[in-house]
Scaffold this active site. Structure first.
Site, short mmCIF file in Angstrom:
data_model
loop_
_atom_site.label_atom_id
_atom_site.label_comp_id
_atom_site.label_asym_id
_atom_site.label_seq_id
_atom_site.Cartn_x
_atom_site.Cartn_y
_atom_site.Cartn_z
CG HIS A 67 -8.36 -1.41 4.48
ND1 HIS A 67 -8.79 -0.68 3.35
CD2 HIS A 67 -7.88 0.27 4.84
CE1 HIS A 67 -8.32 -0.33 2.54
NE2 HIS A 67 -7.71 0.87 3.27
CG ASP A 68 -11.07 2.46 3.87
OD1 ASP A 68 -10.44 2.13 5.04
OD2 ASP A 68 -11.17 2.67 2.67
CG ASP B 61 -2.26 0.32 0.96
OD1 ASP B 61 -2.45 1.73 0.72
OD2 ASP B 61 -3.49 0.16 1.59
CD GLU C 263 -8.86 4.85 -0.78
OE1 GLU C 263 -9.72 4.39 -0.15
OE2 GLU C 263 -7.95 5.49 -0.77
CG ASP D 49 -4.49 5.91 1.11
OD1 ASP D 49 -5.33 5.01 1.22
OD2 ASP D 49 -4.39 6.67 2.06
O1 TEU Z 1 -9.12 6.13 2.22
C1 TEU Z 1 -9.39 7.43 1.57
C2 TEU Z 1 -10.84 7.12 1.48
O2 TEU Z 1 -11.27 8.36 0.70
C3 TEU Z 1 -12.12 6.71 2.02
O3 TEU Z 1 -12.44 5.54 1.04
C4 TEU Z 1 -11.93 6.83 4.12
O4 TEU Z 1 -12.13 5.36 4.41
C5 TEU Z 1 -13.50 7.29 4.02
O5 TEU Z 1 -13.63 8.98 3.33
C6 TEU Z 1 -13.13 7.81 4.99
O6 TEU Z 1 -15.13 8.36 5.80
C7 TEU Z 1 -7.66 6.07 1.87
C8 TEU Z 1 -7.81 4.47 2.94
O7 TEU Z 1 -8.52 3.68 2.43
C9 TEU Z 1 -7.98 4.39 4.47
O8 TEU Z 1 -8.44 3.24 5.43
C10 TEU Z 1 -6.67 5.52 4.81
O9 TEU Z 1 -7.95 5.98 6.38
C11 TEU Z 1 -7.62 7.44 4.19
O10 TEU Z 1 -7.35 6.23 2.56
C12 TEU Z 1 -6.09 8.37 4.86
O11 TEU Z 1 -5.18 6.99 4.01
#
Ligand code: TEU
Length: 602
Positions: free
Chosen positions: A359-360, A119, A284, A226
Site C-alpha cells: 500500500h506504500d 497490522d 517492516e 509496522d
Molecule cells: O511505513 C513506514 C515507512 O517507512 C515507509 O514505507 C513510508 O511509507 C514512507 O517512508 C513514507 O515516505 C509504514 C506504513 O506502511 C505506512 O503506510 C505508514 O504511513 C507508516 O508506517 C506510519 O505508520
C-alpha cells in the site's frame, strides 16, 4: 487455536538435518494477500471500503489460491494517515464496521482455510488516543512518559528550536511544540502520530495488552508489524548530520532505526505475547541494508521476527533527501537487490520474503516493467512468473493479481489524497515558489512513487465506479482509475488467458513444486545485463532456469551450457515459448532434468 502449526514438519533437506529449522510450515509455504480496507469493496455506498465488503470477497480471495490475508489497519482512527494513526486498538473504525464484523471476518476466513494477519502499528498512536490525551494534559500526568517529550532548545539569537533536527518520514520536522505544557513531542510520521516511549515498561505492557492480546484472543494468526525497527532510538536523540543545507530538519533514519534495545524489545514481545498463541510476525524493516543485521532479526533460534520486508526493492530509484526525487533504476540494480535478499538466508536459520507491491508503493507493472496497453498484460504475467519462482514467503497486494497500474500521468494533484504526497507537494511548491517547470518534476516524482497509486479503488467490473461500490450515486474516496473498463476482475474471470488466471496457475505451480520454488536456492546469471533477468533455482536434484525479458525488444538469452539439451520448457507467459528469442516481457521457466543433486550454496 484452530490453525496453530498443525502442518509444521521438522524436516530434513537433501543435505541432512538443517539445524532443527522449521521447514514446511504455513507461514513459509503460504502466499499472503494484502487487503487495504478503504479501497477494497464498499458495501454500503459511503465511498469507503468496509469489513462487510471484504467478507463478501473472501470466496474470491480463497479462489486465488492464497493462504493468508493481511488486513491493513481497520482500527478506530481519525485517518490522518489512513488508519496508521490509531486512536483505539480495541475498536474498529466506524465507517469500516464493528468488532463483531471482525469476529465474523476471522471466522469466515478460517472456515475457508485462510489465516488472518492484522497490522500492528505500535511505534506511535494517534494524538486522539486516550493515552496521548492524558500524556499531553500535563508534565506530571502519570502517562507523560508514555510518549517522547523534551524541552525546547534555543539558538544563539534566543529563538526556540526543536530538541533535535530530525525530519519526519513525511517531509516535515519530527517534533511538534505543545504550547500547553511548553515541551516538544517526537513523531517520526505526522504530528498526529506521536511516538510511544518504548523505554517505559508500563507502556510496553499496555501496548501488548491492547494492541496484541486483544486480537490474538479473537483468533488472529499473527501480525504484519509496522516500522518494526523504530521503537528504540539512538540514546540522547542527537542531531542528524546536515545533508540538506536548504533546511533545518534533516533526514535522520540512521538515528531512529535499529536503536540499541530493538532486539531486546522484540524478544520480550515474543516471550510475553506471541509465544502464547503460536502467532507469527512479518516486520517492516526500512533502513537496514546489511544482510548480517537483517539475519539478527529473522534468525529462528533468536525468536524476534519470523520474517521481514527488507527495503532495498522499495528504495530503488528513490532520492536520499526526498524519496520523490526520481532517478529511474537500471534492471541490473533491480536484479542485484532481488538476488541479495533471495540468497541471504542460504545456510542460516532465517527466512525471507518476496514482494514487489504494497500500500506504500506504486504498482509493480508500472514501476518494474511496462504499463503501456500493448505490453501490460505480458508484463504483469512476467512479473507473476518471476515472483512465483522466488524463495521465501510470497506477498501479493490487492489488484496485483489483475495487473492494476499506476494512476495516469496526467492526473493532477487534486487526485492525490495521501498525506505523504500532499506534504511533499506543498513543501516543494513553497521551495520553488510554484515554478511550473519544477512543479512538473514534482508531479513526475509523485507519478513514480506516490503511495496513492496502490490505494485507488479495486477494479471489480466495468460498472460505474468499477464495482468498488454498487451504489451509483456514491462517491469513492479516491478517483477510480480511468482504465477500469479494461482492467477488472470480471473481465479476467471470463478470460482463460487473463493475468488473474495466470496468477492462479502460477500459485498452483508454486505449491506443486514447493521445494524448488519456495525453499530452493537462487543464483543470478549475467548480473550486468540490463534487458533480461535469468536465474537458476535448485533444491537437490530439482532445478529450474527462469528467463524474463524486461525490455521492449526481442532478446536472446543463453541457456547455461551445462543444461544444454536437458532443459524442458514448463511455463511460458506468451505463446508456446519455442522461439529462439524472448519476446518483450516474455517469461519462461525450464526444468532441468537428469542432473545430480546440487550440494552447497549457489
Ligand atoms: O511505513 C513506514 C515507512 O517507512 C515507509 O514505507 C513510508 O511509507 C514512507 O517512508 C513514507 O515516505 C509504514 C506504513 O506502511 C505506512 O503506510 C505508514 O504511513 C507508516 O508506517 C506510519 O505508520
Amino acid at each position: 487455536m484452530p490453525y496453530m502449526h498443525e502442518n509444521v514438519l521438522k524436516a530434513k533437506d537433501v543435505k541432512g538435518d538443517i539445524m532443527g529449522l522449521t521447514k514446511y510450515t504455513w507461514w513459509k509455504d503460504g502466499t499472503f494477500y494484502q487487503v487495504y480496507p478503504a479501497s477494497y469493496k464498499d458495501s454500503n455506498g459511503d465511498g469507503f471500503g468496509d469489513l462487510p465488503g471484504i467478507i463478501s470477497k473472501l470466496d474470491y480471495i480463497a479462489s486465488l489460491g492464497v493462504d493468508v490475508i493481511w488486513i491493513s489497519p481497520m482500527f478506530e482512527s481519525p485517518q490522518i494517515d489512513m488508519g496508521y494513526d490509531i486512536s483505539n486498538y480495541e475498536e474498529v473504525h466506524a465507517p469500516y464496521g464493528t468488532v463483531a464484523d471482525m469476529d465474523h471476518l476471522i471466522q469466515k476466513a478460517h472456515s475457508l482455510g485462510l489465516r488472518v494477519l492484522l497490522d500492528l502499528v505500535i511505534n506511535h498512536t494517534s494524538d486522539q488516543h486516550a493515552w496521548f490525551k492524558e500524556s499531553r494534559s500535563s508534565k506530571t500526568n502519570p502517562k507523560r512518559d508514555w510518549y517522547i517529550w523534551r524541552p525546547p532548545r534555543y539558538d544563539s539569537a534566543g529563538n526556540r528550536i526543536a530538541p533535535n533536527n530530525w525530519r519526519s518520514n513525511f517531509s516535515t520536522p519530527a517534533w511538534t511544540y505543545d504550547e500547553h505544557s511548553g515541551e516538544y513531542y517526537l513523531h517520526l510520521f505526522c504530528p498526529e502520530q506521536p511516538d510511544l516511549n518504548w523505554e517505559n515498561e508500563e507502556t510496553r505492557n499496555a501496548i501488548y495488552e491492547s494492541a496484541m492480546h486483544f486480537w490474538l484472543r479473537k483468533g488472529v494468526d499473527g501480525f504484519r508489524i509496522d516500522t518494526v525497527n523504530m521503537y528504540s532510538k539512538t540514546p540522547g536523540l542527537p542531531d542528524a548530520p546536515i545533508v540538506d543545507p536548504s533546511s533545518f530538519d534533516q533526514p535522520a533514519s540512521s538515528l531512529y532505526c535499529n536503536g540499541p534495545r530493538m532486539h531486546e524489545f522484540l524478544r520480550e514481545m515474543n516471550q510475553k505475547v506471541l509465544d502464547q498463541y503460536g502467532a507469527i510476525t512479518v516486520g517492516e524493516l526500512p533502513c537496514t541494508p546489511d544482510p548480517a543485521h537483517v539475519l539478527r532479526y529473522v534468525s529462528e533460534s533468536d525468536r524476534q521476527l519470523n520474517m521481514v520486508f527488507q527495503f532495498d526493492i522499495v528504495d530503488l530509484g528513490q532520492g536520499k533527501v526526498h524519496k520523490f526525487d526520481h532517478t529511474p533504476h537500471k534492471l541490473s540494480e533491480f536484479k542485484a537487490v532481488v538476488a541479495k535478499w533471495q540468497k541471504f538466508i542460504a545456510g542460516t536459520d532465517g527466512w525471507t520474503t518476496a514482494f514487489c507491491e504494497n500500500h506504500d508503493q506504486g504498482r509493480s507493472v508500472s514501476r518494474f516493467a511496462s504499463d503501456r496497453p500493448e505490453y501490460r498484460m505480458a508484463a504483469a504475467k512476467m512479473l507473476a512468473t518471476m515472483m512465483a519462482m522466488m524463495t521465501g514467503s510470497l506477498f501479493l497486494y490487492q489488484g496485483q493479481e489483475i495487473g492494476m497500474v499506476n494512476a495516469p500521468e496526467h492526473w493532477g494533484i487534486e487526485n492525490y489524497k495521501d498525506v505523504d504526497s500532499l506534504n511533499y507537494h506543498q513543501r516543494m511548491s513553497m521551495q520553488y515558489g510554484n515554478d511550473p517547470e519544477m512543479m512538473r518534476e514534482v508531479m513526475k516524482g509523485l507519478h513514480a512513487f506516490a503511495r496513492d497509486h496502490a490505494r485507488l479503488p479495486m477494479q471489480w467490473d466495468d460498472s460505474p465506479h468499477a464495482g468498488f461500490t454498487d451504489v451509483e450515486e456514491a462517491k469513492p474516496w479516491m478517483r477510480v482509475h480511468d482504465d477500469y473498463q479494461h482492467i477488472n476482475v470480471e473481465n479476467q474471470e471470463a478470460d482463460p488467458e487473463s493475468v488473474l488466471n495466470y496468477w492462479r496457475k502460477m500459485l498452483k505451480f508454486r505449491k506443486l513444486h514447493r521445494d524448488l520454488c519456495i525453499h530452493g536456492e537462487f543464483h543470478l546469471y549475467d548480473p550486468e545485463n540490463n534487458d533480461t533477468m535469468v536465474f537458476w533455482k535448485h533444491f537437490g536434484d530439482q532445478q529450474a532456469v527462469v528467463a524474463c525479458n524486461f525490455s521492449l525488444e526481442d532478446q536472446g538469452f543463453n541457456m547455461p551450457s551445462e543444461f544444454e539439451g536437458k532443459a524442458e520448457l514448463v511455463v511460458c507467459n506468451r505463446g508456446d515459448g519455442t522461439a529462439e528469442k524472448l519476446k518483450p516481457y516474455e517469461a519462461r521457466v525450464y526444468f532441468v532434468r537428469g542432473l545430480e543433486p546440487v550440494d552447497g550454496t549457489a
